[in-house]
Design a protein around this motif. Structure first.
Motif, PDB file in Angstrom:
ATOM      1  N   GLN A 142       0.831  -1.211   0.000  1.00  0.00           N
ATOM      2  CA  GLN A 142       0.000   0.000   0.000  1.00  0.00           C
ATOM      3  C   GLN A 142       0.861   1.256   0.000  1.00  0.00           C
ATOM      4  O   GLN A 142       0.578   2.227  -0.708  1.00  0.00           O
ATOM      5  CB  GLN A 142      -0.934   0.000   1.208  1.00  0.00           C
ATOM      6  CG  GLN A 142      -2.044  -1.032   1.123  1.00  0.00           C
ATOM      7  CD  GLN A 142      -2.833  -1.149   2.420  1.00  0.00           C
ATOM      8  OE1 GLN A 142      -2.576  -0.430   3.392  1.00  0.00           O
ATOM      9  NE2 GLN A 142      -3.779  -2.064   2.456  1.00  0.00           N
ATOM     10  N   ARG A 143       1.914   1.242   0.802  1.00  0.00           N
ATOM     11  CA  ARG A 143       2.811   2.394   0.850  1.00  0.00           C
ATOM     12  C   ARG A 143       3.510   2.584  -0.499  1.00  0.00           C
ATOM     13  O   ARG A 143       3.664   3.706  -0.981  1.00  0.00           O
ATOM     14  CB  ARG A 143       3.866   2.198   1.948  1.00  0.00           C
ATOM     15  CG  ARG A 143       3.328   2.299   3.355  1.00  0.00           C
ATOM     16  CD  ARG A 143       2.750   3.674   3.640  1.00  0.00           C
ATOM     17  NE  ARG A 143       3.697   4.728   3.335  1.00  0.00           N
ATOM     18  CZ  ARG A 143       3.360   5.960   2.980  1.00  0.00           C
ATOM     19  NH1 ARG A 143       2.073   6.286   2.874  1.00  0.00           N
ATOM     20  NH2 ARG A 143       4.289   6.882   2.723  1.00  0.00           N
ATOM     21  N   GLN A 145       2.374   1.703  -3.446  1.00  0.00           N
ATOM     22  CA  GLN A 145       1.385   2.216  -4.393  1.00  0.00           C
ATOM     23  C   GLN A 145       1.177   3.716  -4.200  1.00  0.00           C
ATOM     24  O   GLN A 145       1.064   4.469  -5.169  1.00  0.00           O
ATOM     25  CB  GLN A 145       0.066   1.461  -4.222  1.00  0.00           C
ATOM     26  CG  GLN A 145       0.128   0.015  -4.691  1.00  0.00           C
ATOM     27  CD  GLN A 145      -1.095  -0.786  -4.283  1.00  0.00           C
ATOM     28  OE1 GLN A 145      -1.733  -0.494  -3.275  1.00  0.00           O
ATOM     29  NE2 GLN A 145      -1.416  -1.807  -5.056  1.00  0.00           N
ATOM     30  N   HIS A 146       1.143   4.131  -2.937  1.00  0.00           N
ATOM     31  CA  HIS A 146       0.972   5.555  -2.631  1.00  0.00           C
ATOM     32  C   HIS A 146       2.152   6.367  -3.173  1.00  0.00           C
ATOM     33  O   HIS A 146       1.969   7.425  -3.793  1.00  0.00           O
ATOM     34  CB  HIS A 146       0.844   5.748  -1.119  1.00  0.00           C
ATOM     35  CG  HIS A 146       0.772   7.179  -0.694  1.00  0.00           C
ATOM     36  ND1 HIS A 146      -0.338   7.972  -0.898  1.00  0.00           N
ATOM     37  CD2 HIS A 146       1.695   7.979  -0.074  1.00  0.00           C
ATOM     38  CE1 HIS A 146      -0.114   9.183  -0.433  1.00  0.00           C
ATOM     39  NE2 HIS A 146       1.111   9.217   0.077  1.00  0.00           N
ATOM     40  N   ARG A 149       1.959   6.629  -6.963  1.00  0.00           N
ATOM     41  CA  ARG A 149       0.939   7.603  -7.390  1.00  0.00           C
ATOM     42  C   ARG A 149       1.445   9.027  -7.183  1.00  0.00           C
ATOM     43  O   ARG A 149       1.253   9.888  -8.045  1.00  0.00           O
ATOM     44  CB  ARG A 149      -0.360   7.387  -6.611  1.00  0.00           C
ATOM     45  CG  ARG A 149      -1.159   6.179  -7.067  1.00  0.00           C
ATOM     46  CD  ARG A 149      -2.567   6.215  -6.503  1.00  0.00           C
ATOM     47  NE  ARG A 149      -2.580   6.199  -5.046  1.00  0.00           N
ATOM     48  CZ  ARG A 149      -2.656   5.094  -4.310  1.00  0.00           C
ATOM     49  NH1 ARG A 149      -2.710   3.897  -4.901  1.00  0.00           N
ATOM     50  NH2 ARG A 149      -2.669   5.160  -2.990  1.00  0.00           N
ATOM     51  N   GLU A 150       2.080   9.270  -6.047  1.00  0.00           N
ATOM     52  CA  GLU A 150       2.621  10.603  -5.767  1.00  0.00           C
ATOM     53  C   GLU A 150       3.620  11.042  -6.837  1.00  0.00           C
ATOM     54  O   GLU A 150       3.708  12.223  -7.173  1.00  0.00           O
ATOM     55  CB  GLU A 150       3.313  10.621  -4.396  1.00  0.00           C
ATOM     56  CG  GLU A 150       2.399  10.856  -3.230  1.00  0.00           C
ATOM     57  CD  GLU A 150       3.185  11.125  -1.960  1.00  0.00           C
ATOM     58  OE1 GLU A 150       2.645  11.801  -1.069  1.00  0.00           O
ATOM     59  OE2 GLU A 150       4.339  10.655  -1.849  1.00  0.00           O
TER      60      GLU A 150
END
Length: 200
Positions: A142-143, A145-146, A149-150
């Motif tokens: 999850q981290r 993926q974040h 995206r950033e």
């Protein structure tokens, strides 16, 4: 009274001692840096394949002696080739560095994060059962993926993980088993975690 010659000899001895201590410190620092570079992937700062192999061998030996469960995972960047093809290798290199940094920030100091291929990372978690490992890797994914995206990088992550409750004979066997699960994740649609427990 102390003679001038004795004082001079003392000063010279002190200077020689301090100079030797200084150079010894420099040599030790240089050797430590050389050792670090020998086990580090220059691109990402993660451990390299050779060091991962050494750590995994130690973990197998530790298991054979103490029967401590451990988990190994392989993480592959989905769509990585398209990043290189579309935005160039500088963007791909940046993605790899971000992955390494994020993994190290979200795993324990006792865990090993290594880049073992172009866009493939191996993760070794000592004394980690299956449920705990799934939680760790789900959070790390999850981290990641974040972070992607950033940074507007169209990358997702396929992960294969095995919790070893019985040790493989060799590191090569271990990696072969985990590699099969990672490719299973990719063939099942990518961006997912495939896991199993290798029990006695």
């Amino acid at each position: 009274l102390v003679s001038q010659g004795v004082i001079t000899d003392g000063i010279i001895t002190l200077i020689v001692f301090l100079a030797a201590a200084f150079w010894l410190t420099r040599v030790k620092a240089a050797l430590a840096e050389e050792s670090r570079l020998a086990r580090t992937d220059y691109m990402t700062g993660a451990m390299n394949r050779r060091h991962f192999h050494q750590m995994a061998e130690m973990e197998i030996k530790r298991f054979n002696r103490y029967r401590r469960t451990f988990t190994v995972a392989l993480l592959d960047l989905d769509n990585f080739k398209s990043v290189n093809d579309t935005w160039g290798h500088a963007a791909g290199d940046r993605a790899l560095r971000l992955v390494s940094q994020t993994l190290k920030e979200n795993l324990r100091d006792t865990d090993t994060v290594a880049r073992i291929g172009g866009d493939e990372f191996a993760l070794l978690l000592p004394e980690t059962e299956a449920d705990d490992a799934r939680t760790v890797f789900s959070h790390a994914r999850q981290r990641l993926q974040h972070v992607m995206r950033e940074n507007r990088l169209p990358v997702t992550f396929s992960i294969g993980m095995i919790t070893f409750q019985t040790a493989p004979q060799t590191v090569s066997e271990m990696l072969h088993r985990v590699d099969g699960l990672m490719y299973h994740a990719k063939h099942n649609g990518k961006d997912r975690i495939e896991s199993r427990v290798l029990a006695v």
